[in-house]
Every structure is written in structure tokens, then in C-alpha cells.
Write a protein that holds these residues in place. Sequence first.
Motif, PDB file in Angstrom:
ATOM      1  N   TYR A 169      45.336  52.420  49.422  1.00 42.76           N
ATOM      2  CA  TYR A 169      46.437  51.908  48.606  1.00 42.76           C
ATOM      3  C   TYR A 169      45.873  51.334  47.324  1.00 42.76           C
ATOM      4  O   TYR A 169      44.945  50.521  47.356  1.00 42.76           O
ATOM      5  N   LEU A 170      46.423  51.759  46.212  1.00 41.13           N
ATOM      6  CA  LEU A 170      45.982  51.236  44.932  1.00 41.13           C
ATOM      7  C   LEU A 170      47.066  50.322  44.360  1.00 41.13           C
ATOM      8  O   LEU A 170      48.253  50.672  44.354  1.00 41.13           O
ATOM      9  N   ALA A 171      46.663  49.159  43.902  1.00 43.62           N
ATOM     10  CA  ALA A 171      47.599  48.198  43.341  1.00 43.62           C
ATOM     11  C   ALA A 171      48.285  48.787  42.108  1.00 43.62           C
ATOM     12  O   ALA A 171      47.692  49.576  41.364  1.00 43.62           O
TER      13      ALA A 171
ATOM     14  N   ASP B  61      50.078  48.560  38.340  1.00 41.48           N
ATOM     15  CA  ASP B  61      49.610  47.912  37.111  1.00 41.48           C
ATOM     16  C   ASP B  61      50.035  46.441  37.085  1.00 41.48           C
ATOM     17  O   ASP B  61      49.272  45.569  36.643  1.00 41.48           O
ATOM     18  N   GLU B  62      51.232  46.163  37.562  1.00 46.20           N
ATOM     19  CA  GLU B  62      51.719  44.776  37.589  1.00 46.20           C
ATOM     20  C   GLU B  62      50.886  43.932  38.552  1.00 46.20           C
ATOM     21  O   GLU B  62      50.517  42.792  38.243  1.00 46.20           O
ATOM     22  N   GLU B  63      50.585  44.493  39.724  1.00 43.87           N
ATOM     23  CA  GLU B  63      49.774  43.761  40.706  1.00 43.87           C
ATOM     24  C   GLU B  63      48.359  43.533  40.186  1.00 43.87           C
ATOM     25  O   GLU B  63      47.770  42.466  40.392  1.00 43.87           O
ATOM     26  N   LYS B  64      47.808  44.525  39.498  1.00 47.16           N
ATOM     27  CA  LYS B  64      46.473  44.370  38.930  1.00 47.16           C
ATOM     28  C   LYS B  64      46.452  43.279  37.869  1.00 47.16           C
ATOM     29  O   LYS B  64      45.482  42.530  37.748  1.00 47.16           O
ATOM     30  N   GLU B  65      47.535  43.181  37.106  1.00 45.63           N
ATOM     31  CA  GLU B  65      47.614  42.152  36.071  1.00 45.63           C
ATOM     32  C   GLU B  65      47.613  40.758  36.698  1.00 45.63           C
ATOM     33  O   GLU B  65      46.946  39.842  36.208  1.00 45.63           O
ATOM     34  N   VAL B  66      48.345  40.603  37.808  1.00 42.89           N
ATOM     35  CA  VAL B  66      48.369  39.316  38.504  1.00 42.89           C
ATOM     36  C   VAL B  66      46.985  38.993  39.066  1.00 42.89           C
ATOM     37  O   VAL B  66      46.506  37.864  38.956  1.00 42.89           O
ATOM     38  N   LEU B  67      46.341  39.991  39.650  1.00 45.44           N
ATOM     39  CA  LEU B  67      44.986  39.791  40.179  1.00 45.44           C
ATOM     40  C   LEU B  67      44.028  39.358  39.079  1.00 45.44           C
ATOM     41  O   LEU B  67      43.277  38.390  39.225  1.00 45.44           O
ATOM     42  N   GLU B  68      44.069  40.075  37.971  1.00 50.03           N
ATOM     43  CA  GLU B  68      43.122  39.832  36.892  1.00 50.03           C
ATOM     44  C   GLU B  68      43.351  38.492  36.220  1.00 50.03           C
ATOM     45  O   GLU B  68      42.409  37.748  35.933  1.00 50.03           O
TER      46      GLU B  68
ATOM     47  N   GLY C 117      39.091  47.468  48.627  1.00 53.11           N
ATOM     48  CA  GLY C 117      40.180  48.190  49.279  1.00 53.11           C
ATOM     49  C   GLY C 117      41.294  47.267  49.737  1.00 53.11           C
ATOM     50  O   GLY C 117      42.478  47.599  49.630  1.00 53.11           O
ATOM     51  N   LEU C 118      40.916  46.089  50.256  1.00 54.79           N
ATOM     52  CA  LEU C 118      41.923  45.119  50.686  1.00 54.79           C
ATOM     53  C   LEU C 118      42.787  44.647  49.523  1.00 54.79           C
ATOM     54  O   LEU C 118      43.959  44.297  49.695  1.00 54.79           O
ATOM     55  N   MET C 119      42.217  44.646  48.327  1.00 59.16           N
ATOM     56  CA  MET C 119      42.946  44.195  47.139  1.00 59.16           C
ATOM     57  C   MET C 119      43.649  45.337  46.412  1.00 59.16           C
ATOM     58  O   MET C 119      44.305  45.117  45.393  1.00 59.16           O
ATOM     59  N   GLY C 120      43.481  46.555  46.914  1.00 57.02           N
ATOM     60  CA  GLY C 120      44.102  47.699  46.256  1.00 57.02           C
ATOM     61  C   GLY C 120      43.392  48.116  44.994  1.00 57.02           C
ATOM     62  O   GLY C 120      43.997  48.689  44.077  1.00 57.02           O
ATOM     63  N   LEU C 121      42.073  47.842  44.931  1.00 58.09           N
ATOM     64  CA  LEU C 121      41.284  48.168  43.749  1.00 58.09           C
ATOM     65  C   LEU C 121      40.180  49.156  44.111  1.00 58.09           C
ATOM     66  O   LEU C 121      39.729  49.225  45.252  1.00 58.09           O
ATOM     67  N   GLU C 122      39.759  49.905  43.117  1.00 57.88           N
ATOM     68  CA  GLU C 122      38.535  50.674  43.264  1.00 57.88           C
ATOM     69  C   GLU C 122      37.363  49.687  43.217  1.00 57.88           C
ATOM     70  O   GLU C 122      37.449  48.622  42.590  1.00 57.88           O
TER      71      GLU C 122
END
Length: 316
Positions: free
Chosen positions: A4-6, A8-15, A42-47
Motif C-alpha cells: 500500500y502506498l500512501a 499524496d495527502e497522507e505523504k504530506e501529513v507524514l512529511e 511499508g508500514l507507513m505506505g512509503l518506498e
Amino acid sequence: MADYLASDEEKEVLEKYLLQFLNLEKRYPLLPGIENEEAIAGLMGLEHSELKKLRDRFSSNAKQAAIELLEDPEVAEWIEELPFEDGDTIVALGDSITDDLQSWFHIFEHVLEIGLEGSEYTFINSGVSYNSSTEALKRLNRDVLDHEPDWVIVALGTFDAQRLHVAPDRPMVSLADYWENLNTIEANVSEVTDNPLIWMTPPPVITEMLQQIRLFNFNLFEEDLSSIREILTGKKGYIIDPLGERMHDEDQEEHEGEENGGPAPWNYLSDGLHPSLSGHTNTVKELVRFLALAKDPEEGAQLETPDDFDTGEDED
């Protein structure tokens, strides 16, 4: 590759917020595969490459902050007076203010490594996000004592003072329990090192900013944090920033008879709770200053306040 890949919105919150406090390796050290950074990604939905790039960015921020801090001639002079010896192991026991990937402890590590070229220290960040003193006490053996530290910096209290929305009439950890927790930490640390503990007081919080963040189910108030600081100032050892003023604007000129302007918003992230890079840098400067200027104590004795420390009280 993560199944599962996060988005763009989820990645922005993570970052922008979560990632720098989301150190799952420390929160779940016994989880199978927890030491595999690719699995963490992988748990975070990131490469894996994305996670590494983001974490490296925070590390670079901390290093750059240390370089800039060392340009201050006072800081460069103070680090020569620190009580550490070559080869010492320095452990920080704290909450998310310490666990932060660009926290004061990481900046402090870079300050010593860069500023004291040729010296070798072992730095262990045992901060775990949102820990109270009770939760930190539970992991004291594994995260502090097992490392046989020469120096221990205790930076706890912020999350003891939280008042939950479901129980707003009392802090999460009572002052009596906080006191007992610190006593237990102190007694156990004294079994592995003769060096006095270094107590870091909790910084103030901008409650109005905190209340705007729906992520949190608690409030923090200066009155409770001030009570925590009062307990810490009664401890033996180095007491860093006893009045909790390191988040104030150093350049702010106070007029006679006016109250202090309080913490500066730019020293915090958007939650008004966690320090920004400038806030962490202020903490390191106070840490170095107090360690360098405190008078030499008898072993285990209360250290006197540095001569240049302004208590804020008017002279007679």
C-alpha cells in the motif's frame, strides 16, 4: 516495495508533522522485523527510498543547526568547559520533544562531534514520543541502564502535565507520582554512574495553538508545567532552564515593570507544543551554557545556579 502506498495527502501529513516523531523502532522494539527499515517504510505506505530521504532531511537539519550554533563564540567557548570525558556514553530519557528526528539531543550530538574534534562520545536517544515519566520508568532498564551510561539527561514532564478532554480536572500524572517517578529514576541511575543527573525542564506550551490541533485529546497549561519545573529545581544535579524561558525571544527588549512576553511562536511547530528547529537550538544553547557555567559540585550535591543566570527578580 510497499503493498500500500500512501496518497499524496497522507505523504504530506507524514512529511510535515508525523514522521519526525514516528520512530516505531523505539516504540515497538520487540516487533518482528522492526529493525528492517524497508519494513518500517511499508508500514507507513512509503518506498524505502522515500523514508530514508525524509529521515535524512531531518538529520541534515539538526547538523546544520549545530554548525550555525557553533558560530556563536560563547557556545564555542562553553563546550570546552563541559564536564564530559572522552569516551563517555550520554543517554537522553525523554518524550517526543527528545524523540524528534531533529531534536535538541541530535543537535547537541552534532555540536560536540563538530566542536570537539577528536573527542569520541556515544549518544543514545532514549526518547519515546508522548511518554510520561510513568511510561519512561517502565523502560528504564532497557533504554537507559542496560547501556551503562556515564551521563543521563532526563527530559520528562510535559506529558505528565496533560489534562485529558475526558478528565480535565486533573493532570495525567499527579505531582506526587511525578516526584516518586523521578526519585526512582534517580536512585537507579546512581547505581550505574557517579555523575549527577542532568534534568531538563519542560518548555512552555502555547495552549491556544495546541487547542487548534484535532489530533490531540488533551490540553497543556503553563500552571501545570510550572509546577513540574518547581519539582525539578529541587532535585540534585544540573537543572537546565529552571524557569522555562528558553523558548522566549532572545532579542525581545523588556521595559522596566513589564512582564515577560512569553514564548515566541516561531520556536514551535504548528501545534504550539513541539519545538521547531529554532526552539531545539535554544534548548541546546541553554544546556551547554548551564553545564559549562555551573560550579563544580561535590558528588551528588545540588549544583548552584550559574553566576550569570538572571532570575528575573528585582534587586533591593
